[in-house]
Enzyme design. Sequence first.
Site, PDB file in Angstrom:
ATOM      1  N   GLU A   1       0.821  -1.215   0.000  1.00 42.05           N
ATOM      2  CA  GLU A   1       0.000   0.000   0.000  1.00 42.05           C
ATOM      3  C   GLU A   1       0.855   1.266   0.000  1.00 42.05           C
ATOM      4  OE1 GLU A   1      -3.211   2.260   2.963  1.00 42.05           O
ATOM      5  OE2 GLU A   1      -1.931   0.651   3.708  1.00 42.05           O
TER       6      GLU A   1
ATOM      7  N   LYS B   1      -9.693   3.063  -2.646  1.00 41.29           N
ATOM      8  CA  LYS B   1     -10.145   2.612  -1.331  1.00 41.29           C
ATOM      9  C   LYS B   1     -11.481   3.257  -0.970  1.00 41.29           C
ATOM     10  CE  LYS B   1      -8.496   2.052   3.431  1.00 41.29           C
ATOM     11  NZ  LYS B   1      -7.402   2.366   4.377  1.00 41.29           N
TER      12      LYS B   1
ATOM     13  N   CYS C   1      -5.515  -1.947   3.177  1.00 38.52           N
ATOM     14  CA  CYS C   1      -5.332  -1.797   4.627  1.00 38.52           C
ATOM     15  C   CYS C   1      -6.476  -2.454   5.385  1.00 38.52           C
ATOM     16  CB  CYS C   1      -5.182  -0.310   4.975  1.00 38.52           C
ATOM     17  SG  CYS C   1      -4.714   0.019   6.696  1.00 38.52           S
TER      18      CYS C   1
END
Length: 531
Positions: free
Chosen positions: A291, A356, A411
């Site tokens: 990430e 995201k 995440c």
Amino acid sequence: MSISRLADGVILAWGWRRRLIALGAGASGALALPPLDLWPLIVFPMTIAVWLIDGALGTSAAARFRAAAAVGWWWGFGFFLAGLWWLGAAFLVEADKFAWAMPLGVIALPAFLAFFPALAFGCARLVWPAGAGRILMLAIMLALSEWLRGHVLTGFPWNVYGMMLAGQPQIAQIASVIGLYGLTLLAIAIGAAPATLGTSESRAGRWRAPVVALIVTAGLIGFGLWRVPVGPTPLVAGVQLRLMQPNLPQDAKFSARNGEAILNQYLALSDRATSPTTPGVQAVTHLIWPESAFPFLLGRTPQALSRIATLLPPNATLITGAARAGEVLPGESRPPIFNAIQVVDDEGTIVSSYDKVHLVPFGEYLPPVLETLIRSLGLSEFVSVPGGFAAGTRRVPLSIRGLPPAAALICYEVIFPSEVAPPGPRAGFMLNLTNDGWFGQTSGPYQHFAQARLRAVEEGLPLVRVANTGISGVVDGYGRVIASLPLGTEGVLDVGLPLAGPVTLYAGLGDAIFAALLAGFLLLSRLLPRH
């Protein structure tokens, strides 16, 4: 000391002794979580919880609710304080800016989360039956409070009580049917069952609940042994993954002025030979980086894309985390920035992206209702993006050449049960890119990896996980770790991609089975003998 005397001591405790017992009992629950995974110790916090509610007395229903809720808050505060202490490490990454605010993460967050078990204890006390039925009532109320914690204010289902059993591979398999919250319901009931050893009047009543709990536990283990196939894990043909774990410190060195040096490190590490038969990246079909890999916008840095194209062999693909700039919206002076996964082909072209959706409050953005107050205190989100990250609009499968469709998760998106699979046709695997470097060598990254593994069990899908500092690895659809890189190490991992397993019952029905279990527990709690 006999169990009956111990129970009486907890039930009759008052004042600071009662609060201290609750705090210690809750904190002991962290021992059953990763990295220790001492799952039998779930008995201590849950059994003490029953006795604490037994002792929540009052002359009215409201008084009994307040007494139980108060002790439930101390119990929850102990659990979250011991289970989330590692959040303090993030405040030390840029200590000059955030160290003074460490109590907000280490103490204030557990104090807030403790209101969920406080509500559960109070509600349980309002309908508290005698005998073994109260074991089930505690399980119902605590499991419901955990479901709420996973959904209220965008949700934070970290260290849900079911994770106390998820570290046992065979027991974890039941999550393929009932999910994390169903596992939580069972975990609480199993852990609380020994409470009757200290409070039941008859010998039969004393042993009934613990014996049933042992039988259920044995049944869960047996189901797990039956479910997991024996033999090598079948792999997707023609796929050779290389996971790159750079182990970069999450500090001031990760800045735009060091962008070229960081890219140089990635390229060199990615091309590292791992054996005489794997000479660098040439044998790899898919190279995966973690990430937010770059301190710059990859899509606006053609020099970086050119160097990536030079590294990749023909028909190979890079999958990487990267910040992505969107289109400037009307009335805005700068474009929105997304935390993204981007797919780069061997010509250096970004061919697909995933933005995201579920951002981390305070880490990636500030909640609008608190933004003015927080900025007035001199605080900002941890990730230095002007105005914070923008959220993606929807979860969609990520298309990657040579791979089945991927359920992309950045995440902590991976910790949300029933939210990991995008709508539409079933994905072939889950792809989780993360950066746990904020939390150093603490229990946090172990807990994150364990929760990601449980999603694989729930969905029956393999998991490919790449983390900056670890833990990176590949997990099959039964939660078995095929290969991994340990926390705090630099390296690359060459591994195949497991085939997806059969569609699980949980993947099809979600938390509907959890709701049915709640109804069954409620009915059973009213039917059990009250002695």
